[in-house]
Motif scaffolding. Structure first.
Motif, short mmCIF file in Angstrom:
data_model
loop_
_atom_site.label_atom_id
_atom_site.label_comp_id
_atom_site.label_asym_id
_atom_site.label_seq_id
_atom_site.Cartn_x
_atom_site.Cartn_y
_atom_site.Cartn_z
N ASN A 192 -5.23 2.17 -1.93
CA ASN A 192 -6.53 1.70 -1.46
C ASN A 192 -7.69 2.45 -2.11
O ASN A 192 -8.74 1.88 -2.36
CB ASN A 192 -6.62 1.81 0.07
CG ASN A 192 -5.66 0.86 0.75
OD1 ASN A 192 -5.21 -0.12 0.17
ND2 ASN A 192 -5.32 1.17 1.98
N GLU A 193 -7.51 3.75 -2.39
CA GLU A 193 -8.55 4.54 -3.06
C GLU A 193 -8.70 4.12 -4.52
O GLU A 193 -9.79 4.25 -5.09
CB GLU A 193 -8.20 6.02 -3.02
CG GLU A 193 -8.24 6.65 -1.66
CD GLU A 193 -7.63 8.04 -1.66
OE1 GLU A 193 -7.41 8.63 -2.73
OE2 GLU A 193 -7.34 8.55 -0.56
N LEU A 194 -7.61 3.66 -5.13
CA LEU A 194 -7.63 3.30 -6.54
C LEU A 194 -8.29 1.95 -6.78
O LEU A 194 -8.90 1.72 -7.82
CB LEU A 194 -6.21 3.29 -7.11
CG LEU A 194 -5.47 4.62 -7.11
CD1 LEU A 194 -4.00 4.41 -7.44
CD2 LEU A 194 -6.12 5.58 -8.09
N ILE A 195 -8.13 1.06 -5.81
CA ILE A 195 -8.65 -0.30 -5.97
C ILE A 195 -10.14 -0.32 -5.62
O ILE A 195 -10.55 0.09 -4.54
CB ILE A 195 -7.88 -1.29 -5.08
CG1 ILE A 195 -6.41 -1.34 -5.52
CG2 ILE A 195 -8.50 -2.67 -5.14
CD1 ILE A 195 -5.53 -2.16 -4.61
N LYS A 196 -10.93 -0.81 -6.56
CA LYS A 196 -12.37 -0.93 -6.38
C LYS A 196 -12.77 -2.31 -6.87
O LYS A 196 -12.06 -2.93 -7.66
CB LYS A 196 -13.09 0.15 -7.19
CG LYS A 196 -12.75 1.54 -6.70
CD LYS A 196 -13.43 2.60 -7.51
CE LYS A 196 -13.08 3.93 -6.90
NZ LYS A 196 -12.62 4.90 -7.82
N PRO A 197 -13.94 -2.82 -6.44
CA PRO A 197 -14.38 -4.13 -6.93
C PRO A 197 -14.46 -4.16 -8.46
O PRO A 197 -14.88 -3.19 -9.08
CB PRO A 197 -15.77 -4.30 -6.30
CG PRO A 197 -15.76 -3.39 -5.12
CD PRO A 197 -14.87 -2.24 -5.48
N ASN A 198 -14.04 -5.26 -9.03
CA ASN A 198 -14.05 -5.45 -10.49
C ASN A 198 -13.26 -4.39 -11.22
O ASN A 198 -13.61 -3.98 -12.33
CB ASN A 198 -15.49 -5.50 -11.02
CG ASN A 198 -16.27 -6.61 -10.37
OD1 ASN A 198 -15.76 -7.73 -10.21
ND2 ASN A 198 -17.48 -6.32 -9.95
N ASN A 199 -12.21 -3.91 -10.62
CA ASN A 199 -11.38 -2.86 -11.20
C ASN A 199 -9.92 -3.28 -11.12
O ASN A 199 -9.51 -3.92 -10.16
CB ASN A 199 -11.61 -1.56 -10.41
CG ASN A 199 -10.85 -0.40 -10.98
OD1 ASN A 199 -10.87 -0.18 -12.18
ND2 ASN A 199 -10.17 0.32 -10.14
N ASN A 200 -9.15 -2.95 -12.12
CA ASN A 200 -7.72 -3.21 -12.13
C ASN A 200 -6.97 -1.89 -12.10
O ASN A 200 -7.47 -0.89 -12.61
CB ASN A 200 -7.29 -3.97 -13.39
CG ASN A 200 -7.96 -5.30 -13.51
OD1 ASN A 200 -7.86 -6.13 -12.62
ND2 ASN A 200 -8.67 -5.51 -14.61
N ASP A 219 -12.09 -1.95 -17.31
CA ASP A 219 -12.08 -1.36 -15.96
C ASP A 219 -10.67 -1.30 -15.37
O ASP A 219 -10.45 -1.71 -14.23
CB ASP A 219 -13.01 -2.14 -15.02
CG ASP A 219 -14.46 -2.05 -15.48
OD1 ASP A 219 -14.88 -0.94 -15.85
OD2 ASP A 219 -15.15 -3.08 -15.48
N SER A 229 0.84 -1.19 0.00
CA SER A 229 0.00 0.00 0.00
C SER A 229 0.88 1.25 0.00
O SER A 229 2.02 1.21 0.46
CB SER A 229 -0.89 -0.01 1.24
OG SER A 229 -1.78 1.05 1.19
N ARG A 287 -7.42 1.19 -14.62
CA ARG A 287 -6.91 2.55 -14.49
C ARG A 287 -5.39 2.51 -14.55
O ARG A 287 -4.77 1.72 -13.85
CB ARG A 287 -7.38 3.15 -13.18
CG ARG A 287 -6.97 4.58 -13.03
CD ARG A 287 -7.85 5.30 -12.06
NE ARG A 287 -7.38 6.67 -11.91
CZ ARG A 287 -7.65 7.43 -10.88
NH1 ARG A 287 -8.41 6.97 -9.92
NH2 ARG A 287 -7.18 8.65 -10.81
#
Length: 150
Positions: free
Chosen positions: A26-34, A66, A12, A68
């Motif tokens: 942690n802000e960049l990581i979202k469910p179903n997101n790379n 998805d 992190s 970033r």
């Protein structure tokens, strides 16, 4: 130097963007997101410029999947802003001047790897092909870069 293993938890971090905003992994990581982290070697490195320019061409693909793209540099704010204007200003750029995140991801500085004959040959071929050398802006030219999908 420790290396980051496949399928392990990514270290992190919180870094400041070129716009002055603090952004954490942690802000960049979202469910179903790379998240694709691009650690630049240094601002004068021709392959880094080409790599980011290539990625810039695939922005719509990244959106479809998805993903970033986050570019991380240890360069100075003005030098990084100029670099991105020249290459691709569509990605979020985070600054790691102390290279703490580089170290956390196992990216070392190595004179022998940075100036290996294969690396020098790559530069020679690029120059012979008409590509322009760029200023490293005083950055450490022995720092190695890398890409990580989180």
């Amino acid at each position: 130097m420790p290396t980051l293993k496949n399928n392990k938890i990514a270290p992190s971090f919180t870094l400041r963007s070129t716009e002055g905003e603090e952004i954490s992994l942690n802000e960049l990581i979202k469910p179903n997101n790379n998240v694709l982290l691009i650690f630049l070697r240094h601002l004068g490195w021709i392959p880094c410029r080409e790599h980011v320019a290539q990625l810039c061409q695939y922005q719509e693909e990244f959106k479809k999947h998805d993903t970033r793209v986050i570019v991380i540099s240890f360069g100075t704010l003005p030098a990084v802003q100029e670099w991105m204007r020249e290459n691709c200003d569509h990605f979020t750029i985070l600054l790691d001047r102390e290279r703490e995140v580089y170290k956390a991801y196992g990216l070392e500085a190595s004179f022998w790897r940075a100036y290996h004959p294969r690396t020098l040959w790559l530069y020679a071929k690029a120059i012979l092909a008409g590509k322009k050398m760029h200023d490293s802006h005083g950055d450490d030219t022995t720092q190695l870069g890398g890409d990580f999908i989180v």
